[in-house]
Design a protein around this motif. Structure first.
Motif, PDB file in Angstrom:
ATOM      1  N   VAL A 139     -17.665  28.458  18.319  1.00 38.62           N
ATOM      2  CA  VAL A 139     -16.917  27.241  17.991  1.00 38.62           C
ATOM      3  C   VAL A 139     -15.672  27.600  17.179  1.00 38.62           C
ATOM      4  O   VAL A 139     -14.560  27.120  17.454  1.00 38.62           O
ATOM      5  N   ALA A 140     -15.862  28.456  16.153  1.00 31.86           N
ATOM      6  CA  ALA A 140     -14.729  28.855  15.315  1.00 31.86           C
ATOM      7  C   ALA A 140     -13.681  29.610  16.126  1.00 31.86           C
ATOM      8  O   ALA A 140     -12.473  29.338  16.020  1.00 31.86           O
ATOM      9  N   LEU A 141     -14.120  30.539  16.968  1.00 33.63           N
ATOM     10  CA  LEU A 141     -13.177  31.313  17.773  1.00 33.63           C
ATOM     11  C   LEU A 141     -12.492  30.437  18.818  1.00 33.63           C
ATOM     12  O   LEU A 141     -11.325  30.674  19.167  1.00 33.63           O
ATOM     13  N   ALA A 142     -13.212  29.428  19.327  1.00 31.56           N
ATOM     14  CA  ALA A 142     -12.605  28.524  20.301  1.00 31.56           C
ATOM     15  C   ALA A 142     -11.456  27.742  19.673  1.00 31.56           C
ATOM     16  O   ALA A 142     -10.396  27.556  20.291  1.00 31.56           O
ATOM     17  N   LEU A 143     -11.643  27.284  18.444  1.00 30.04           N
ATOM     18  CA  LEU A 143     -10.568  26.572  17.748  1.00 30.04           C
ATOM     19  C   LEU A 143      -9.384  27.503  17.487  1.00 30.04           C
ATOM     20  O   LEU A 143      -8.219  27.122  17.674  1.00 30.04           O
ATOM     21  N   VAL A 144      -9.691  28.723  17.063  1.00 28.57           N
ATOM     22  CA  VAL A 144      -8.620  29.700  16.819  1.00 28.57           C
ATOM     23  C   VAL A 144      -7.881  30.006  18.110  1.00 28.57           C
ATOM     24  O   VAL A 144      -6.644  30.078  18.142  1.00 28.57           O
ATOM     25  N   ALA A 145      -8.631  30.191  19.204  1.00 20.87           N
ATOM     26  CA  ALA A 145      -8.005  30.506  20.484  1.00 20.87           C
ATOM     27  C   ALA A 145      -7.143  29.357  20.978  1.00 20.87           C
ATOM     28  O   ALA A 145      -6.038  29.568  21.493  1.00 20.87           O
ATOM     29  N   ALA A 146      -7.651  28.121  20.837  1.00 21.76           N
ATOM     30  CA  ALA A 146      -6.906  26.947  21.314  1.00 21.76           C
ATOM     31  C   ALA A 146      -5.566  26.831  20.596  1.00 21.76           C
ATOM     32  O   ALA A 146      -4.538  26.541  21.217  1.00 21.76           O
ATOM     33  N   LEU A 147      -5.567  27.073  19.290  1.00 22.42           N
ATOM     34  CA  LEU A 147      -4.324  26.973  18.528  1.00 22.42           C
ATOM     35  C   LEU A 147      -3.486  28.242  18.670  1.00 22.42           C
ATOM     36  O   LEU A 147      -2.256  28.193  18.630  1.00 22.42           O
ATOM     37  N   GLY A 148      -4.160  29.392  18.850  1.00 22.72           N
ATOM     38  CA  GLY A 148      -3.451  30.665  18.920  1.00 22.72           C
ATOM     39  C   GLY A 148      -2.651  30.865  20.186  1.00 22.72           C
ATOM     40  O   GLY A 148      -1.803  31.764  20.248  1.00 22.72           O
ATOM     41  N   THR A 149      -2.915  30.054  21.205  1.00 26.28           N
ATOM     42  CA  THR A 149      -2.100  30.144  22.414  1.00 26.28           C
ATOM     43  C   THR A 149      -0.705  29.563  22.213  1.00 26.28           C
ATOM     44  O   THR A 149       0.173  29.753  23.059  1.00 26.28           O
ATOM     45  N   PHE A 150      -0.510  28.821  21.108  1.00 23.06           N
ATOM     46  CA  PHE A 150       0.754  28.146  20.819  1.00 23.06           C
ATOM     47  C   PHE A 150       1.052  27.060  21.855  1.00 23.06           C
ATOM     48  O   PHE A 150       2.192  26.605  21.960  1.00 23.06           O
ATOM     49  N   ALA A 151       0.047  26.673  22.623  1.00 18.88           N
ATOM     50  CA  ALA A 151       0.241  25.626  23.630  1.00 18.88           C
ATOM     51  C   ALA A 151       0.052  24.260  22.980  1.00 18.88           C
ATOM     52  O   ALA A 151      -0.950  24.028  22.291  1.00 18.88           O
TER      53      ALA A 151
END
Length: 432
Positions: free
Chosen positions: A207-219
């Protein structure tokens, strides 16, 4: 080399036990379709058509499935018509070669979504199907999340491991957010992931990594999707004040961690009316509306190849758009399959949400069915996030979404069987 041997060994085991347990072939097909193991184990299996092999094996093993559903639901019926319509549209497509290339994988995703309920008929089997959807996506989330933590992410960076249609930044951000409710379901109810402490650690880490990934794409699609997830979480939690405090605390650190580049890109949401990228999407949507006025049955897959549109900008310039993708599941379906396709698409989504909410109400009356009610709720939340994020990404035919649709139908068939048992029969005055 070692990864290739490991994957090959897994496939040998699946082949050995598949006809005794037909759902194994279906699970293998889902895995190979969503993850494409050839991308991480090229030394041995790079040339093997694994998806086709397990697809054919799964269809053959269908005859050995037990307790197959004996009636076709509304959603399944519309899906069957949907596959026929997309084939007819492809025969009449404007851009023939490109249309058949997309039909090849879109058709298979739709057909397998129809077949899923015939393989997964018990709680354990339904959960195994859900896990097999989550595991490939989780692998990409782990890779992107860790890379973001190490380097801060970035727009347009190729950070995914291997995936079928989900590695593009906006799509990955939206999918990563939409699977979070399902990761939370695994944390609370999984029978197949044990012991409990390991399940808790794995699910919460994802869950934590999913949030980081979602925001980390800069999309920006990721930010919109996360915002909806937070709103859903607010209405679902009983401790609303504590929830708001935690969310505000976490949000206060996002900009600082992601950096100025992330803040500037998210700030363009406020100036979308003057940004070429956002207005290019609007131009493509306007072209689609004009095209469907003259061609109500659509132009077939990838018809956007022929689009051309001029749009005045606020600064007085003229934005010319040519061959721009739809960037929206709704305009994608409308442009490619026309008004009938869009009606079927929205009907299937509406039916799925209504059915899952009905299952949730049924499960609430029986404490031991909490797992079923929360799985239905998780699927609804994931669907809503996909629908919102998909408004800005053209992913209407991606297998991930339709596998969730098929799992929902499997859950309905399971609930229908329970309703026939005396202990689960509705009361005389009760309604679902």
């Amino acid at each position: 080399m070692l990864r290739g041997l490991l994957v090959l060994f897994v496939y040998i085991l699946i082949s050995a036990y598949g006809f005794g347990m037909p759902h194994l072939f279906a699970l293998a097909y889902i895995w190979t379709d969503l993850f494409r193991p050839q991308g991480v184990a090229q030394a041995i299996i790079s040339g093997l058509p694994l998806s086709m092999i397990f697809g054919v094996a799964a269809i053959g093993a269908w005859f050995f499935c037990k307790d197959k559903p004996r009636r076709v639901t509304f959603g399944t019926g519309v899906m069957i018509v949907w596959t026929i319509w997309m084939t007819i549209s492809t025969y009449n497509a404007v851009v023939q070669d490109a249309a058949w290339a997309k039909w090849d994988w879109a058709f298979k995703s739709a057909v397998f979504a129809v077949l899923l309920p015939y393989y997964f008929n018990t709680r354990e089997q339904i959960e195994s199907a859900l896990l097999m959807v989550l595991i490939p996506i989780g692998a990409n989330i782990i890779a992107v999340g860790i890379k973001t933590l190490m380097g801060g992410g970035g727009y347009g960076m190729d950070m995914a491991v291997s995936g079928n249609g989900i590695s593009e930044s906006s799509t990955l951000a939206m999918v990563a957010t939409s699977v979070i409710p399902l990761f939370l379901w695994v944390r609370n109810y999984s029978l197949l992931v044990s012991p409990a402490w390991l399940r808790q650690v794995m699910a919460l880490s994802l869950v934590a990594l999913a949030l980081v990934a979602a925001l980390g794409t800069f999309a920006r699609t990721g930010l919109v999707s996360v915002a909806l997830l937070l709103v859903i979480g607010f209405f679902r939690t009983r401790r609303k004040i504590a929830y708001v405090c935690v969310v505000l605390f976490l949000l206060s650190g996002v900009s600082g961690f992601m950096g100025d580049a992330w803040t500037e890109r998210m700030g363009t949401l406020q100036t979308a009316g003057s940004e070429a990228s956002a207005m290019g999407r609007v131009a493509a949507w306007l072209w689609t509306l004009d095209y469907v006025k003259e061609h109500p049955f659509g132009g077939g897959f990838n018809v956007y190849f022929i689009n051309y549109f001029s749009l005045p900008m606020t600064d007085g310039t003229i934005l010319e758009v040519k061959g721009k993708a739809f960037h929206s599941i709704y305009f994608e379906v409308l442009g490619e399959l026309g008004i009938p396709g869009l009606v079927m698409f929205l009907s299937m989504i509406g039916w799925s949400i209504t059915t899952l909410l009905s299952i949730r109400r049924f499960a609430k009356r029986h404490a031991e069915l909490g797992w079923m009610g929360d799985m239905a709720t998780g699927l609804v939340c994931s669907t809503f996030i996909y629908m919102l994020g998909g408004a800005f990404v053209g992913v209407a035919f991606q297998p991930y979404f339709w596998y969730l649709f098929g799992i929902g139908i499997s859950l309905k068939h399971y609930a229908d069987r329970l309703r026939k048992q005396p202990e689960y029969a509705p009361t005389k005055t009760g309604f679902e």
